[in-house]
Scaffold this active site. Sequence first.
Site, PDB file in Angstrom:
ATOM      1  N   ASN A 201     -10.037   1.602   7.894  1.00 53.96           N
ATOM      2  CA  ASN A 201     -11.102   1.437   7.657  1.00 53.96           C
ATOM      3  C   ASN A 201     -11.412   1.310   8.936  1.00 53.96           C
ATOM      4  O   ASN A 201     -12.132   1.393   9.933  1.00 53.96           O
ATOM      5  CB  ASN A 201     -11.823   0.097   6.952  1.00 53.96           C
ATOM      6  CG  ASN A 201     -11.666   0.552   5.272  1.00 53.96           C
ATOM      7  OD1 ASN A 201     -11.854   1.702   5.056  1.00 53.96           O
ATOM      8  ND2 ASN A 201     -12.279  -0.497   4.582  1.00 53.96           N
TER       9      ASN A 201
ATOM     10  N   ASN B 149     -13.652   6.022   4.465  1.00 57.30           N
ATOM     11  CA  ASN B 149     -14.186   4.707   5.807  1.00 57.30           C
ATOM     12  C   ASN B 149     -13.247   5.618   7.171  1.00 57.30           C
ATOM     13  O   ASN B 149     -14.049   4.695   7.966  1.00 57.30           O
ATOM     14  CB  ASN B 149     -14.006   3.155   4.928  1.00 57.30           C
ATOM     15  CG  ASN B 149     -15.066   3.185   3.986  1.00 57.30           C
ATOM     16  OD1 ASN B 149     -16.966   3.439   4.443  1.00 57.30           O
ATOM     17  ND2 ASN B 149     -15.148   2.162   3.064  1.00 57.30           N
TER      18      ASN B 149
ATOM     19  N   TYR C 141      -5.610  -0.415   9.908  1.00 52.78           N
ATOM     20  CA  TYR C 141      -5.175  -0.292   8.657  1.00 52.78           C
ATOM     21  C   TYR C 141      -7.091   1.164   8.440  1.00 52.78           C
ATOM     22  O   TYR C 141      -7.504   0.794   9.413  1.00 52.78           O
ATOM     23  CB  TYR C 141      -6.405  -1.572   7.937  1.00 52.78           C
ATOM     24  CG  TYR C 141      -6.027  -2.678   7.670  1.00 52.78           C
ATOM     25  CD1 TYR C 141      -4.207  -2.302   6.457  1.00 52.78           C
ATOM     26  CD2 TYR C 141      -5.047  -3.794   8.313  1.00 52.78           C
ATOM     27  CE1 TYR C 141      -3.884  -3.716   5.883  1.00 52.78           C
ATOM     28  CE2 TYR C 141      -4.202  -4.584   7.917  1.00 52.78           C
ATOM     29  CZ  TYR C 141      -3.356  -4.164   6.573  1.00 52.78           C
ATOM     30  OH  TYR C 141      -1.975  -5.252   6.607  1.00 52.78           O
TER      31      TYR C 141
ATOM     32  N   HIS D 298      -4.425   5.872  -1.452  1.00 51.72           N
ATOM     33  CA  HIS D 298      -5.259   6.443   0.305  1.00 51.72           C
ATOM     34  C   HIS D 298      -3.884   6.351   0.796  1.00 51.72           C
ATOM     35  O   HIS D 298      -4.536   7.058   2.356  1.00 51.72           O
ATOM     36  CB  HIS D 298      -6.331   4.555   0.441  1.00 51.72           C
ATOM     37  CG  HIS D 298      -7.001   4.726   1.416  1.00 51.72           C
ATOM     38  ND1 HIS D 298      -7.806   5.876   1.341  1.00 51.72           N
ATOM     39  CD2 HIS D 298      -7.905   4.126   1.044  1.00 51.72           C
ATOM     40  CE1 HIS D 298      -9.170   6.138   0.993  1.00 51.72           C
ATOM     41  NE2 HIS D 298      -9.278   4.181   1.721  1.00 51.72           N
TER      42      HIS D 298
ATOM     43  N   TYR E   7       0.406  -1.218  -0.127  1.00 53.05           N
ATOM     44  CA  TYR E   7       0.121  -0.056  -0.144  1.00 53.05           C
ATOM     45  C   TYR E   7       1.114   1.326   0.290  1.00 53.05           C
ATOM     46  O   TYR E   7       0.440   2.225  -0.461  1.00 53.05           O
ATOM     47  CB  TYR E   7      -1.258   0.482   0.858  1.00 53.05           C
ATOM     48  CG  TYR E   7      -1.944  -1.290   1.476  1.00 53.05           C
ATOM     49  CD1 TYR E   7      -2.924  -1.078   0.533  1.00 53.05           C
ATOM     50  CD2 TYR E   7      -1.771  -2.267   2.110  1.00 53.05           C
ATOM     51  CE1 TYR E   7      -3.988  -2.021   0.505  1.00 53.05           C
ATOM     52  CE2 TYR E   7      -2.674  -3.253   2.139  1.00 53.05           C
ATOM     53  CZ  TYR E   7      -3.379  -3.224   1.318  1.00 53.05           C
ATOM     54  OH  TYR E   7      -4.771  -4.295   1.492  1.00 53.05           O
TER      55      TYR E   7
END
Length: 186
Positions: free
Chosen positions: A67, A113, A65, A21, A16
């Site tokens: 979310n 989120n 993470y 994001h 990631y």
Amino acid sequence: MGKFLIIGLGNPGKIYKKTRHNTGFMILDKISKNYSFCFLKKKLGFVSKFNYKEKIIFFLKPSTYINCSGKSVKYWMKKERILLENILVISDDIYLDLGTFRLKGKGGDGGHNGLKNIEKEIGTSHYARLRFGIKRNFEKKTDYVLGNWKNEELNLINPKLDLAMKIVFSFIKDGLKNTMNMFNNQ
């Protein structure tokens, strides 16, 4: 001596690292490089403690993470006894044009989120947030935000990371309202 918690949202792990994001992580990494400090793996996040102008700043990259970021934010707010008005959450925003910023003292989650989970965990949407625009043409939102930055996008946003750093330290030094007045129209 005031305490501050500056949270950069993103997802942990190499897969990631270069995604849109992870803009919050990118901004905190830029600050850590500029001020020569590193992040240590702690409970629910990667944390660095930094002294600045007689203030103690905790920089946090949640390891939960994106979310589930609220769990990490809530833990570190309580652990370090940081007041709500002294937290700043840095996130990407798919609805803002690429490279633009918006600093607010409260608001909705805008479909993000991570912000939604923070509000759920801390019980309010009245916290400062710095949103970094990543908007471009895209077909599927999830694929886009979890996609890697393209080189031409990085060329555009890299200089903006310096501005983000100035906004963060202005928030700490000058407060939310003054910082909004100085930077929201740039």
